[in-house]
Every structure is written in C-alpha cells, then in structure tokens.
Design a protein around this motif. Sequence first.
Motif, PDB file in Angstrom:
ATOM      1  N   VAL A  37       8.376 -57.525 -56.732  1.00 26.00           N
ATOM      2  CA  VAL A  37       8.969 -56.286 -56.215  1.00 26.00           C
ATOM      3  C   VAL A  37       9.999 -56.617 -55.145  1.00 26.00           C
ATOM      4  O   VAL A  37      11.096 -56.047 -55.126  1.00 26.00           O
ATOM      5  CB  VAL A  37       7.880 -55.339 -55.667  1.00 26.00           C
ATOM      6  N   ARG A  38       9.677 -57.535 -54.277  1.00 29.56           N
ATOM      7  CA  ARG A  38      10.617 -57.919 -53.205  1.00 29.56           C
ATOM      8  C   ARG A  38      11.913 -58.499 -53.775  1.00 29.56           C
ATOM      9  O   ARG A  38      13.003 -58.157 -53.322  1.00 29.56           O
ATOM     10  CB  ARG A  38       9.978 -58.938 -52.270  1.00 29.56           C
ATOM     11  N   ASP A  39      11.782 -59.388 -54.747  1.00 28.01           N
ATOM     12  CA  ASP A  39      12.979 -59.994 -55.342  1.00 28.01           C
ATOM     13  C   ASP A  39      13.825 -58.944 -56.058  1.00 28.01           C
ATOM     14  O   ASP A  39      15.055 -58.958 -55.954  1.00 28.01           O
ATOM     15  CB  ASP A  39      12.598 -61.109 -56.309  1.00 28.01           C
ATOM     16  N   LEU A  40      13.175 -58.033 -56.773  1.00 27.97           N
ATOM     17  CA  LEU A  40      13.913 -56.966 -57.446  1.00 27.97           C
ATOM     18  C   LEU A  40      14.573 -56.035 -56.429  1.00 27.97           C
ATOM     19  O   LEU A  40      15.694 -55.584 -56.632  1.00 27.97           O
ATOM     20  CB  LEU A  40      12.994 -56.172 -58.377  1.00 27.97           C
ATOM     21  N   ALA A  41      13.877 -55.763 -55.333  1.00 30.54           N
ATOM     22  CA  ALA A  41      14.452 -54.904 -54.296  1.00 30.54           C
ATOM     23  C   ALA A  41      15.719 -55.536 -53.720  1.00 30.54           C
ATOM     24  O   ALA A  41      16.706 -54.838 -53.483  1.00 30.54           O
ATOM     25  CB  ALA A  41      13.426 -54.657 -53.191  1.00 30.54           C
ATOM     26  N   VAL A  42      15.696 -56.839 -53.537  1.00 30.45           N
ATOM     27  CA  VAL A  42      16.891 -57.535 -53.052  1.00 30.45           C
ATOM     28  C   VAL A  42      18.000 -57.434 -54.104  1.00 30.45           C
ATOM     29  O   VAL A  42      19.152 -57.112 -53.781  1.00 30.45           O
ATOM     30  CB  VAL A  42      16.581 -59.020 -52.721  1.00 30.45           C
ATOM     31  N   GLU A  43      17.658 -57.681 -55.362  1.00 33.70           N
ATOM     32  CA  GLU A  43      18.655 -57.616 -56.434  1.00 33.70           C
ATOM     33  C   GLU A  43      19.294 -56.231 -56.538  1.00 33.70           C
ATOM     34  O   GLU A  43      20.490 -56.106 -56.732  1.00 33.70           O
ATOM     35  CB  GLU A  43      18.007 -57.974 -57.773  1.00 33.70           C
ATOM     36  N   PHE A  44      18.468 -55.186 -56.378  1.00 32.36           N
ATOM     37  CA  PHE A  44      18.963 -53.813 -56.495  1.00 32.36           C
ATOM     38  C   PHE A  44      19.450 -53.245 -55.157  1.00 32.36           C
ATOM     39  O   PHE A  44      19.890 -52.108 -55.096  1.00 32.36           O
ATOM     40  CB  PHE A  44      17.870 -52.908 -57.067  1.00 32.36           C
ATOM     41  N   SER A  45      19.339 -54.030 -54.111  1.00 31.02           N
ATOM     42  CA  SER A  45      19.777 -53.622 -52.761  1.00 31.02           C
ATOM     43  C   SER A  45      19.073 -52.355 -52.287  1.00 31.02           C
ATOM     44  O   SER A  45      19.706 -51.406 -51.812  1.00 31.02           O
ATOM     45  CB  SER A  45      21.299 -53.409 -52.724  1.00 31.02           C
ATOM     46  N   VAL A  46      17.747 -52.336 -52.433  1.00 38.78           N
ATOM     47  CA  VAL A  46      16.953 -51.186 -51.992  1.00 38.78           C
ATOM     48  C   VAL A  46      15.724 -51.666 -51.236  1.00 38.78           C
ATOM     49  O   VAL A  46      15.372 -52.839 -51.256  1.00 38.78           O
ATOM     50  CB  VAL A  46      16.507 -50.300 -53.183  1.00 38.78           C
ATOM     51  N   ASN A  47      15.065 -50.724 -50.607  1.00 38.10           N
ATOM     52  CA  ASN A  47      13.810 -50.982 -49.911  1.00 38.10           C
ATOM     53  C   ASN A  47      12.727 -51.320 -50.950  1.00 38.10           C
ATOM     54  O   ASN A  47      12.687 -50.691 -52.007  1.00 38.10           O
ATOM     55  CB  ASN A  47      13.447 -49.709 -49.135  1.00 38.10           C
ATOM     56  N   PRO A  48      11.832 -52.272 -50.659  1.00 34.37           N
ATOM     57  CA  PRO A  48      10.756 -52.595 -51.605  1.00 34.37           C
ATOM     58  C   PRO A  48       9.894 -51.382 -51.992  1.00 34.37           C
ATOM     59  O   PRO A  48       9.422 -51.295 -53.126  1.00 34.37           O
ATOM     60  CB  PRO A  48       9.926 -53.644 -50.866  1.00 34.37           C
ATOM     61  N   ASN A  49       9.706 -50.447 -51.068  1.00 33.99           N
ATOM     62  CA  ASN A  49       8.918 -49.253 -51.399  1.00 33.99           C
ATOM     63  C   ASN A  49       9.608 -48.411 -52.474  1.00 33.99           C
ATOM     64  O   ASN A  49       8.951 -47.833 -53.344  1.00 33.99           O
ATOM     65  CB  ASN A  49       8.679 -48.392 -50.157  1.00 33.99           C
ATOM     66  N   THR A  50      10.927 -48.333 -52.407  1.00 33.94           N
ATOM     67  CA  THR A  50      11.691 -47.594 -53.420  1.00 33.94           C
ATOM     68  C   THR A  50      11.564 -48.287 -54.769  1.00 33.94           C
ATOM     69  O   THR A  50      11.355 -47.639 -55.797  1.00 33.94           O
ATOM     70  CB  THR A  50      13.173 -47.503 -53.001  1.00 33.94           C
ATOM     71  N   MET A  51      11.671 -49.608 -54.779  1.00 33.87           N
ATOM     72  CA  MET A  51      11.530 -50.375 -56.015  1.00 33.87           C
ATOM     73  C   MET A  51      10.121 -50.208 -56.582  1.00 33.87           C
ATOM     74  O   MET A  51       9.954 -49.986 -57.785  1.00 33.87           O
ATOM     75  CB  MET A  51      11.832 -51.854 -55.750  1.00 33.87           C
ATOM     76  N   GLN A  52       9.130 -50.282 -55.716  1.00 35.38           N
ATOM     77  CA  GLN A  52       7.743 -50.126 -56.162  1.00 35.38           C
ATOM     78  C   GLN A  52       7.533 -48.761 -56.809  1.00 35.38           C
ATOM     79  O   GLN A  52       6.878 -48.652 -57.841  1.00 35.38           O
ATOM     80  CB  GLN A  52       6.770 -50.302 -54.977  1.00 35.38           C
ATOM     81  N   ARG A  53       8.098 -47.728 -56.231  1.00 36.73           N
ATOM     82  CA  ARG A  53       7.953 -46.384 -56.780  1.00 36.73           C
ATOM     83  C   ARG A  53       8.569 -46.299 -58.179  1.00 36.73           C
ATOM     84  O   ARG A  53       7.975 -45.748 -59.108  1.00 36.73           O
ATOM     85  CB  ARG A  53       8.596 -45.352 -55.859  1.00 36.73           C
ATOM     86  N   ALA A  54       9.756 -46.855 -58.338  1.00 31.83           N
ATOM     87  CA  ALA A  54      10.429 -46.841 -59.643  1.00 31.83           C
ATOM     88  C   ALA A  54       9.611 -47.599 -60.689  1.00 31.83           C
ATOM     89  O   ALA A  54       9.401 -47.104 -61.805  1.00 31.83           O
ATOM     90  CB  ALA A  54      11.823 -47.445 -59.518  1.00 31.83           C
ATOM     91  N   LEU A  55       9.113 -48.767 -60.320  1.00 30.52           N
ATOM     92  CA  LEU A  55       8.341 -49.568 -61.266  1.00 30.52           C
ATOM     93  C   LEU A  55       7.009 -48.901 -61.609  1.00 30.52           C
ATOM     94  O   LEU A  55       6.572 -48.941 -62.769  1.00 30.52           O
ATOM     95  CB  LEU A  55       8.121 -50.969 -60.704  1.00 30.52           C
ATOM     96  N   SER A  56       6.389 -48.273 -60.631  1.00 34.54           N
ATOM     97  CA  SER A  56       5.131 -47.566 -60.889  1.00 34.54           C
ATOM     98  C   SER A  56       5.327 -46.413 -61.852  1.00 34.54           C
ATOM     99  O   SER A  56       4.488 -46.173 -62.735  1.00 34.54           O
ATOM    100  CB  SER A  56       4.534 -47.039 -59.574  1.00 34.54           C
ATOM    101  N   GLU A  57       6.428 -45.710 -61.708  1.00 34.94           N
ATOM    102  CA  GLU A  57       6.734 -44.603 -62.632  1.00 34.94           C
ATOM    103  C   GLU A  57       6.950 -45.140 -64.047  1.00 34.94           C
ATOM    104  O   GLU A  57       6.497 -44.531 -65.020  1.00 34.94           O
ATOM    105  CB  GLU A  57       7.981 -43.834 -62.169  1.00 34.94           C
TER     106      GLU A  57
END
Length: 120
Positions: A37-57
């Motif tokens: 999640v952290r690596d994807l958040a960096v790649e997408f330039s977003v907060n890890p919590n935002t990335m986690q929410r998207a992936l959970s959905e």
Amino acid sequence: MANDYSSNVPIYLQIMNDVKLRIVSGVWEPGQRLQSVRDLAVEFSVNPNTMQRALSELERDGLLYTERTSGRYVSQDQQKISKARSGMAEEYTESYYNAMQKLGYKNEEIIKIVSNKSSL
C-alpha cells in the motif's frame, strides 16, 4: 507517476478507476501480486489511507484479494474481470455518446465517426 486528480471526483474513486483499468486491460495480470500500500501510495502520489480505501473497495468488488501473510493480488476470476471491463466500456461509451449529442451530432453521425475510427 504524477497524477492530476480532478477536484470533482473523490481521489479514492479516481484511483479505483485507474487500478481497475490496469486490471481489465491486462497491465496487471490475474494472480499478480501488487506492491505494498505504501509503495502504491507513493506511485500514485496519495496518502496511504486513500490508497488503502481504494484497494479495499476493489476487494469488495472482487477484483483484488488478500492473502494474509503474503499481500494483495489481482483476482483470477475472469468473469469478474470481464464484467468490470464491460462496465467500464459501457461508462466510456455513454460518456462519449452524451458528449457527441451535446455537440449536436445525430446517432447516424456518431456511428459513422466511430466506424471510421475502427478502420484505423
């Protein structure tokens, strides 16, 4: 990857759409392990919590799944992937169709334009 997120749509929904596009287009293959999640958040330039929410959905939608000890993976369920692909195609088609109607095109003209593009 620098992203230019639209202010009209929540960022997590935009990320979901991008990830879904990667899955249905085959950029991310069925069974492929995703980055953290952290690596994807960096790649997408977003907060890890935002990335986690998207992936959970996307997990709820069945396009991703989690193995407790080894990470998150792209679903191997081809029916779910095909259904998501068809849904995205329908959304894009409807958006295009509505835009063309706003420009004043009639159905026959829209069909002609699309037919000419498919021969390229």
